[in-house]
Design a protein around this motif. Structure first.
Motif, PDB file in Angstrom:
ATOM      1  N   GLY A  42      54.287  53.395  48.406  1.00 53.97           N
ATOM      2  CA  GLY A  42      52.867  53.606  48.192  1.00 53.97           C
ATOM      3  C   GLY A  42      52.175  52.345  47.707  1.00 53.97           C
ATOM      4  O   GLY A  42      52.774  51.269  47.642  1.00 53.97           O
ATOM      5  N   THR A  43      50.882  52.513  47.365  1.00 53.38           N
ATOM      6  CA  THR A  43      50.032  51.376  47.021  1.00 53.38           C
ATOM      7  C   THR A  43      49.203  51.700  45.790  1.00 53.38           C
ATOM      8  O   THR A  43      48.721  52.820  45.647  1.00 53.38           O
ATOM      9  CB  THR A  43      49.046  51.103  48.180  1.00 53.38           C
ATOM     10  OG1 THR A  43      49.783  51.023  49.390  1.00 53.38           O
ATOM     11  CG2 THR A  43      48.288  49.812  47.978  1.00 53.38           C
ATOM     12  N   VAL A  44      49.024  50.708  44.919  1.00 52.62           N
ATOM     13  CA  VAL A  44      48.051  50.833  43.826  1.00 52.62           C
ATOM     14  C   VAL A  44      47.051  49.702  43.965  1.00 52.62           C
ATOM     15  O   VAL A  44      47.437  48.540  44.128  1.00 52.62           O
ATOM     16  CB  VAL A  44      48.730  50.763  42.442  1.00 52.62           C
ATOM     17  CG1 VAL A  44      47.677  50.812  41.325  1.00 52.62           C
ATOM     18  CG2 VAL A  44      49.733  51.900  42.261  1.00 52.62           C
ATOM     19  N   THR A  45      45.766  50.060  43.949  1.00 47.70           N
ATOM     20  CA  THR A  45      44.737  49.021  43.920  1.00 47.70           C
ATOM     21  C   THR A  45      43.922  49.168  42.640  1.00 47.70           C
ATOM     22  O   THR A  45      43.669  50.279  42.170  1.00 47.70           O
ATOM     23  CB  THR A  45      43.783  49.073  45.139  1.00 47.70           C
ATOM     24  OG1 THR A  45      43.036  50.279  45.065  1.00 47.70           O
ATOM     25  CG2 THR A  45      44.529  49.026  46.458  1.00 47.70           C
ATOM     26  N   ILE A  46      43.549  48.029  42.074  1.00 50.89           N
ATOM     27  CA  ILE A  46      42.647  48.004  40.914  1.00 50.89           C
ATOM     28  C   ILE A  46      41.459  47.150  41.327  1.00 50.89           C
ATOM     29  O   ILE A  46      41.634  45.991  41.713  1.00 50.89           O
ATOM     30  CB  ILE A  46      43.347  47.413  39.669  1.00 50.89           C
ATOM     31  CG1 ILE A  46      44.552  48.280  39.265  1.00 50.89           C
ATOM     32  CG2 ILE A  46      42.350  47.317  38.496  1.00 50.89           C
ATOM     33  CD1 ILE A  46      45.332  47.774  38.060  1.00 50.89           C
ATOM     34  N   ASP A  84      48.625  39.582  35.158  1.00 51.54           N
ATOM     35  CA  ASP A  84      47.489  39.256  36.032  1.00 51.54           C
ATOM     36  C   ASP A  84      46.798  40.493  36.594  1.00 51.54           C
ATOM     37  O   ASP A  84      45.971  40.390  37.492  1.00 51.54           O
ATOM     38  CB  ASP A  84      47.974  38.369  37.194  1.00 51.54           C
ATOM     39  CG  ASP A  84      48.578  37.058  36.683  1.00 51.54           C
ATOM     40  OD1 ASP A  84      48.087  36.561  35.647  1.00 51.54           O
ATOM     41  OD2 ASP A  84      49.542  36.563  37.296  1.00 51.54           O
ATOM     42  N   ARG A  85      47.150  41.675  36.068  1.00 52.88           N
ATOM     43  CA  ARG A  85      46.554  42.904  36.621  1.00 52.88           C
ATOM     44  C   ARG A  85      45.246  43.277  35.935  1.00 52.88           C
ATOM     45  O   ARG A  85      44.612  44.268  36.302  1.00 52.88           O
ATOM     46  CB  ARG A  85      47.545  44.068  36.515  1.00 52.88           C
ATOM     47  CG  ARG A  85      48.724  43.886  37.442  1.00 52.88           C
ATOM     48  CD  ARG A  85      49.578  45.123  37.539  1.00 52.88           C
ATOM     49  NE  ARG A  85      50.739  44.832  38.391  1.00 52.88           N
ATOM     50  CZ  ARG A  85      51.550  45.751  38.904  1.00 52.88           C
ATOM     51  NH1 ARG A  85      51.335  47.033  38.645  1.00 52.88           N
ATOM     52  NH2 ARG A  85      52.559  45.407  39.658  1.00 52.88           N
ATOM     53  N   ASP A  86      44.889  42.571  34.881  1.00 51.62           N
ATOM     54  CA  ASP A  86      43.644  42.837  34.163  1.00 51.62           C
ATOM     55  C   ASP A  86      43.615  44.251  33.575  1.00 51.62           C
ATOM     56  O   ASP A  86      42.613  44.958  33.675  1.00 51.62           O
ATOM     57  CB  ASP A  86      42.437  42.593  35.085  1.00 51.62           C
ATOM     58  CG  ASP A  86      41.154  42.433  34.287  1.00 51.62           C
ATOM     59  OD1 ASP A  86      41.242  42.211  33.065  1.00 51.62           O
ATOM     60  OD2 ASP A  86      40.058  42.559  34.881  1.00 51.62           O
ATOM     61  N   ILE A  87      44.748  44.662  32.985  1.00 52.88           N
ATOM     62  CA  ILE A  87      44.808  45.968  32.320  1.00 52.88           C
ATOM     63  C   ILE A  87      45.314  45.739  30.894  1.00 52.88           C
ATOM     64  O   ILE A  87      45.923  44.715  30.608  1.00 52.88           O
ATOM     65  CB  ILE A  87      45.755  46.944  33.046  1.00 52.88           C
ATOM     66  CG1 ILE A  87      47.079  46.245  33.398  1.00 52.88           C
ATOM     67  CG2 ILE A  87      45.149  47.493  34.311  1.00 52.88           C
ATOM     68  CD1 ILE A  87      48.228  46.706  32.650  1.00 52.88           C
TER      69      ILE A  87
END
Ligand SMILES: Nc1ncnc2c1ncn2[C@@H]1O[C@H](COP(=O)(O)OP(=O)(O)O)[C@@H](O)[C@H]1O
Ligand SMILES: [Mg+2]
Length: 371
Positions: A59-63, A75-78
């Motif tokens: 699957g995929t996760v987009t932010i 680097d995910r900005d969370i």
């Protein structure tokens, strides 16, 4: 701030344990989503995949529209808030708050300003020079929140952040988190096994069971129209009464007792009937009713939980504490408040009534009649 899109995400741990099974959640910018379910249902695993602490198997996760499957956690900005706070014990509160920003090379003046702002918001200004061990549990939790806030991330991820606090503090911190999130408008994904926390915090909640989504919806929508017996018994306290009954025309047979509903949607002959404890009322003399043999009573102050049996089938009613309870009591329920589930699949059968429709229905449908 950013939307988060979780698309058909699965997690298969080494050894073949499939902890998350093709989960899709579309989280709007600024939305507060709560993942709720029993221990081991895959909540932390899903959150950790979004955070980048676990690899995404499928699957995929987009932010914010950016695919982050292969992006480093930093680097995910969370920003993540854990149950155990994960504060650095040898650093002061100020340094704990500033640490992440320093690492990113944020200028000193900017760090000072952000720490001061977060400390003011969380009312921890007096403790900035203390070490975590000199703080109470609630204060430590605030510092953990502060560390997330100073980052000004696109999203907050919370994993049972209140579980280590006592009951009273949990309730007040719950309120603080909700207000803070509203004020900041930061997209949030929050994990808890506590259905009350889920109900009170969520814009929408996601009920997980064995790695799969059972239902996604606004808290009251899920409460009023649970999609399955699993959700019905997990959301709401006390748990919804679930009783095996047989249907004959518009009648529901509870063993020897019969509930005449006046009207029923198309239903199989054998089904699982759901009734919330608070939807059962004491019947007035002459009212149609079910006879409950009372077994024990729990006094909650504002409510009295009366536990008993109707023809051997267990039922709990939430009644007013003013009412005197005899050994056997007559209970009634509005037909619009009945929930029907397929006994073999556990899935909801009828399209649920919304609360407003429920009130209209109960005005027009006859009360149940005991035959
Ligand atoms: N590192 C791991 N390796 C193998 N199995 C794991 C690992 N972490 C968690 N699991 C399993 O995955 C399932 C979901 O765990 P978890 O996401 O921690 O659940 P929750 O947070 O809902 O309690 C459980 O069956 C758990 O035993
Ligand atoms: Mg967990």
């Amino acid at each position: 701030m950013a939307a988060i899109d979780i698309l058909e995400v699965s997690k298969i741990y080494a050894g073949g344990v499939e902890a998350v099974k093709s989960v899709s959640i579309d989280i709007a910018d600024g939305e507060f989503i709560v993942l709720v379910g029993p221990s081991g249902c895959g909540k932390s695993t899903l959150l950790r995949m979004v955070a980048g602490l676990e690899e995404i198997s499928k699957g995929t996760v987009t932010i914010g529209g950016r695919r982050i499957n292969d992006v480093e956690p930093a680097d995910r900005d969370i920003a993540m808030v854990f149950q155990n706070y994960a504060l650095y014990p040898h650093m002061t509160v100020y340094d704990n708050l500033a640490y992440g920003l320093k690492n990113r090379g944020t200028p000193k003046a900017e760090i000072d300003a952000r720490v001061a702002e977060a400390a003011r918001m969380l009312e921890i200004e007096p403790y900035l020079t203390r070490k975590p061990r000199a703080l109470s549990g609630g204060q430590r939790q605030r510092v953990a929140m502060g560390r997330a806030i100073v980052r000004k991330p696109a999203a907050f991820l919370f994993d049972e952040p209140l579980s280590n606090l006592d009951a009273k503090l949990r309730v007040s911190m719950r309120g603080e988190i909700k207000q803070l999130q509203k004020r900041l408008g930061t997209t949030s994904l929050y994990v808890t096994h506590d259905q009350l926390e889920a109900m009170t915090l969520a814009d929408r909640l996601v009920v997980l069971n064995g790695g799969r989504i059972e239902q996604i919806g606004r808290p009251l929508e899920v409460y009023h129209t649970p999609a399955s017996t699993f959700v019905a018994s997990f959301i709401g306290s006390p748990a919804m009464n679930l009783v095996q009954v047989t249907r004959e025309g518009t009648r529901l047979h509870f063993g020897g007792q019969v509930l005449e509903t006046g009207r029923l949607p198309p239903l199989p002959a054998e089904l699982t009937l759901g009734i919330r404890a608070e939807d059962l009322r004491l019947a007035q003399p002459g009212d149609p009713s079910l006879r409950l043999k009372v077994e024990y009573i729990e006094e909650l102050g504002a409510q009295r939980l009366v536990h008993g049996t109707v023809d051997g089938k267990t039922l709990t009613a939430a009644l007013s504490p003013e009412i005197d309870i005899a050994d056997t009591i007559a209970l009634t329920v509005a037909p619009s408040r009945l929930h029907f589930f397929d006994t073999s699949t556990g899935k909801r059968i009828t399209q649920p009534l919304d609360p407003a429709a429920g009130r209209r229905e109960s005005a027009t449908l006859p009360e149940p009649v005991l035959v």
